[in-house]
Design a protein around this motif. Structure first.
Motif, PDB file in Angstrom:
ATOM      1  N   THR A  37      61.019  -8.329  16.370  1.00 38.13           N
ATOM      2  CA  THR A  37      60.897  -9.352  17.402  1.00 38.13           C
ATOM      3  C   THR A  37      59.571  -9.200  18.127  1.00 38.13           C
ATOM      4  OG1 THR A  37      63.285  -9.263  17.757  1.00 38.13           O
ATOM      5  CG2 THR A  37      61.976 -10.344  19.451  1.00 38.13           C
ATOM      6  N   ARG A  38      58.885 -10.300  18.299  1.00 34.23           N
ATOM      7  CA  ARG A  38      57.619 -10.288  19.039  1.00 34.23           C
ATOM      8  C   ARG A  38      57.940 -10.411  20.522  1.00 34.23           C
ATOM      9  NH1 ARG A  38      52.356 -14.091  17.653  1.00 34.23           N
ATOM     10  NH2 ARG A  38      50.879 -13.051  19.056  1.00 34.23           N
ATOM     11  N   TYR A  44      55.734  -5.508  19.636  1.00 28.70           N
ATOM     12  CA  TYR A  44      56.844  -5.866  18.753  1.00 28.70           C
ATOM     13  C   TYR A  44      57.948  -4.813  18.840  1.00 28.70           C
ATOM     14  CZ  TYR A  44      53.341  -8.965  16.748  1.00 28.70           C
ATOM     15  OH  TYR A  44      52.372  -9.925  16.578  1.00 28.70           O
ATOM     16  N   LYS A  45      59.158  -5.295  18.737  1.00 27.23           N
ATOM     17  CA  LYS A  45      60.319  -4.403  18.692  1.00 27.23           C
ATOM     18  C   LYS A  45      60.958  -4.514  17.311  1.00 27.23           C
ATOM     19  CE  LYS A  45      64.940  -3.676  20.638  1.00 27.23           C
ATOM     20  NZ  LYS A  45      65.938  -4.155  21.625  1.00 27.23           N
ATOM     21  N   SER A  46      61.179  -3.365  16.665  1.00 28.28           N
ATOM     22  CA  SER A  46      61.798  -3.352  15.338  1.00 28.28           C
ATOM     23  C   SER A  46      63.051  -2.487  15.353  1.00 28.28           C
ATOM     24  CB  SER A  46      60.827  -2.803  14.285  1.00 28.28           C
ATOM     25  OG  SER A  46      59.715  -3.657  14.132  1.00 28.28           O
ATOM     26  N   THR A  47      64.017  -2.874  14.534  1.00 28.82           N
ATOM     27  CA  THR A  47      65.225  -2.080  14.337  1.00 28.82           C
ATOM     28  C   THR A  47      65.332  -1.733  12.865  1.00 28.82           C
ATOM     29  OG1 THR A  47      66.343  -3.223  16.150  1.00 28.82           O
ATOM     30  CG2 THR A  47      67.728  -1.958  14.635  1.00 28.82           C
ATOM     31  N   PHE A  48      65.579  -0.472  12.573  1.00 22.13           N
ATOM     32  CA  PHE A  48      65.686   0.004  11.200  1.00 22.13           C
ATOM     33  C   PHE A  48      67.069   0.601  10.971  1.00 22.13           C
ATOM     34  CE2 PHE A  48      61.323   0.254  12.643  1.00 22.13           C
ATOM     35  CZ  PHE A  48      60.612  -0.355  11.618  1.00 22.13           C
ATOM     36  N   ARG A  49      67.510   0.514   9.714  1.00 22.42           N
ATOM     37  CA  ARG A  49      68.852   1.007   9.398  1.00 22.42           C
ATOM     38  C   ARG A  49      68.856   1.727   8.061  1.00 22.42           C
ATOM     39  NH1 ARG A  49      73.873  -0.341  11.085  1.00 22.42           N
ATOM     40  NH2 ARG A  49      73.057  -2.112  12.296  1.00 22.42           N
ATOM     41  N   LYS A  50      69.623   2.808   7.987  1.00 24.37           N
ATOM     42  CA  LYS A  50      69.927   3.480   6.737  1.00 24.37           C
ATOM     43  C   LYS A  50      71.399   3.858   6.793  1.00 24.37           C
ATOM     44  CE  LYS A  50      68.848   7.237   3.581  1.00 24.37           C
ATOM     45  NZ  LYS A  50      67.912   8.319   3.191  1.00 24.37           N
ATOM     46  N   TYR A  58      59.049   0.526  19.029  1.00 28.11           N
ATOM     47  CA  TYR A  58      58.207  -0.440  19.725  1.00 28.11           C
ATOM     48  C   TYR A  58      56.763  -0.246  19.254  1.00 28.11           C
ATOM     49  CZ  TYR A  58      62.138  -1.261  22.862  1.00 28.11           C
ATOM     50  OH  TYR A  58      63.359  -1.583  23.370  1.00 28.11           O
ATOM     51  N   TYR A  59      56.162  -1.307  18.763  1.00 30.65           N
ATOM     52  CA  TYR A  59      54.805  -1.216  18.213  1.00 30.65           C
ATOM     53  C   TYR A  59      53.819  -1.944  19.105  1.00 30.65           C
ATOM     54  CZ  TYR A  59      50.891  -1.306  14.985  1.00 30.65           C
ATOM     55  OH  TYR A  59      49.648  -1.139  14.411  1.00 30.65           O
ATOM     56  N   PHE A  60      52.713  -1.265  19.459  1.00 30.59           N
ATOM     57  CA  PHE A  60      51.638  -1.843  20.255  1.00 30.59           C
ATOM     58  C   PHE A  60      50.451  -2.069  19.324  1.00 30.59           C
ATOM     59  CE2 PHE A  60      54.443   0.092  23.204  1.00 30.59           C
ATOM     60  CZ  PHE A  60      54.331  -0.617  24.395  1.00 30.59           C
ATOM     61  N   GLN A  69      62.235   5.821  18.383  1.00 29.61           N
ATOM     62  CA  GLN A  69      63.411   6.421  19.015  1.00 29.61           C
ATOM     63  C   GLN A  69      63.803   7.721  18.300  1.00 29.61           C
ATOM     64  OE1 GLN A  69      66.960   4.147  18.399  1.00 29.61           O
ATOM     65  NE2 GLN A  69      68.084   5.126  20.056  1.00 29.61           N
ATOM     66  N   ALA A  70      64.045   8.772  19.071  1.00 34.66           N
ATOM     67  CA  ALA A  70      64.431  10.071  18.493  1.00 34.66           C
ATOM     68  C   ALA A  70      65.934  10.097  18.221  1.00 34.66           C
ATOM     69  CB  ALA A  70      64.033  11.202  19.432  1.00 34.66           C
ATOM     70  N   SER A  71      66.368   9.186  17.373  1.00 34.62           N
ATOM     71  CA  SER A  71      67.782   9.103  16.991  1.00 34.62           C
ATOM     72  C   SER A  71      68.032  10.002  15.786  1.00 34.62           C
ATOM     73  CB  SER A  71      68.147   7.660  16.646  1.00 34.62           C
ATOM     74  OG  SER A  71      67.507   7.273  15.437  1.00 34.62           O
ATOM     75  N   ALA A  72      69.253   9.957  15.262  1.00 34.08           N
ATOM     76  CA  ALA A  72      69.593  10.774  14.096  1.00 34.08           C
ATOM     77  C   ALA A  72      68.786  10.376  12.861  1.00 34.08           C
ATOM     78  CB  ALA A  72      71.087  10.659  13.811  1.00 34.08           C
ATOM     79  N   LEU A  73      68.202   9.177  12.886  1.00 33.48           N
ATOM     80  CA  LEU A  73      67.414   8.690  11.753  1.00 33.48           C
ATOM     81  C   LEU A  73      65.940   9.067  11.882  1.00 33.48           C
ATOM     82  CD1 LEU A  73      67.311   7.031   9.118  1.00 33.48           C
ATOM     83  CD2 LEU A  73      67.217   4.943  10.518  1.00 33.48           C
ATOM     84  N   TYR A  74      65.542   9.627  13.018  1.00 38.55           N
ATOM     85  CA  TYR A  74      64.121   9.871  13.296  1.00 38.55           C
ATOM     86  C   TYR A  74      63.422  10.687  12.206  1.00 38.55           C
ATOM     87  CZ  TYR A  74      59.932  11.861  15.404  1.00 38.55           C
ATOM     88  OH  TYR A  74      58.647  12.264  15.620  1.00 38.55           O
TER      89      TYR A  74
END
Length: 220
Positions: A37-38, A44-50, A58-60, A69-74
């Motif tokens: 999303t712009r 931009y904000k992105s969401t990734f999934r596995k 968040y991309y600048f 994000q330092a989630s379990a997927l990081y």
């Protein structure tokens, strides 16, 4: 006080972020970008999934920096992007779980402040106790001490923090700082003495006391 989440920043060129290469590298590791999303002209904000794991970033584009994000997927995410990112910057920030426009301001201020830091390189070296009652030493230049003070303030506020600094040979390293809560049994925490030939049994290792950095520590 609302709960906070840790975000780590990586350097990613704008042309790569919008390229098929970025998507293909992730797909090779079964990571899919499910949303982009712009938010502003350059953010931009992105969401990734596995599988069941998800991650927000968040991309600048104007700074070519992405906060991950330092989630379990990081760890899996950073490993997957190893061939395309320019590196992990050491810029980290805690954000409220309820995201708003203020979070974008915080992240951009973090980038600007990092770029505007003192020109002299920060040095800091830690020398642990050899045995009981032995002295410990902390050697640092002014820049190293100023940045350590800032890192301690962040750890006091958020519970823990990873401070990136350098030893006298120019090699960078991480100093992980943890604010210990009252429910931790200090008598069970592993002692720091460097001259002991063996480690105590049934003790709590320092890495086990971290929560936000747990996935990073497990990777390393």
């Amino acid at each position: 006080m609302s709960e906070k989440e840790l975000y780590n920043a990586v350097v990613l060129l704008e042309k790569l972020y919008f390229s098929n290469t970025f998507q293909k590298v992730l797909e090779q590791h079964n990571i899919v970008q499910v949303e982009r999303t712009r938010l502003t002209d350059y953010t931009y904000k992105s969401t990734f999934r596995k599988g069941e794991l998800t991650l927000t970033a968040y991309y600048f584009a104007n700074h070519e920096v992405m906060f991950v994000q330092a989630s379990a997927l990081y760890s899996l995410f950073v490993i997957a992007l190893d061939s395309v990112i320019e590196g992990i910057t050491g810029m980290e920030i805690y954000l409220e779980k309820i995201k708003n426009d203020h979070s974008l301001i915080q992240m951009e201020n973090r980038i600007v402040n990092e770029k505007g830091k003192c020109e002299k390189f920060p040095y800091m070296q830690l020398y642990g106790q050899e045995l009981w009652h032995s002295p410990a030493f902390l050697l640092a230049n002014r820049e190293g001490l100023l940045q350590l003070r800032e890192a301690i303030d962040v750890a006091l506020q958020n519970g823990e923090y990873r401070h990136v600094t350098s030893s006298s040979d120019g090699d960078g390293y991480d100093l992980l700082i943890k604010r210990i809560e009252e429910d931790v049994e200090w008598s069970r925490v592993e002692t720091p003495y460097t001259a002991l030939s063996g480690k105590e049994e049934n003790t709590i290792k320092p890495s086990e006391l971290f929560s936000q950095y747990r996935t990073i520590l497990e990777e390393e």
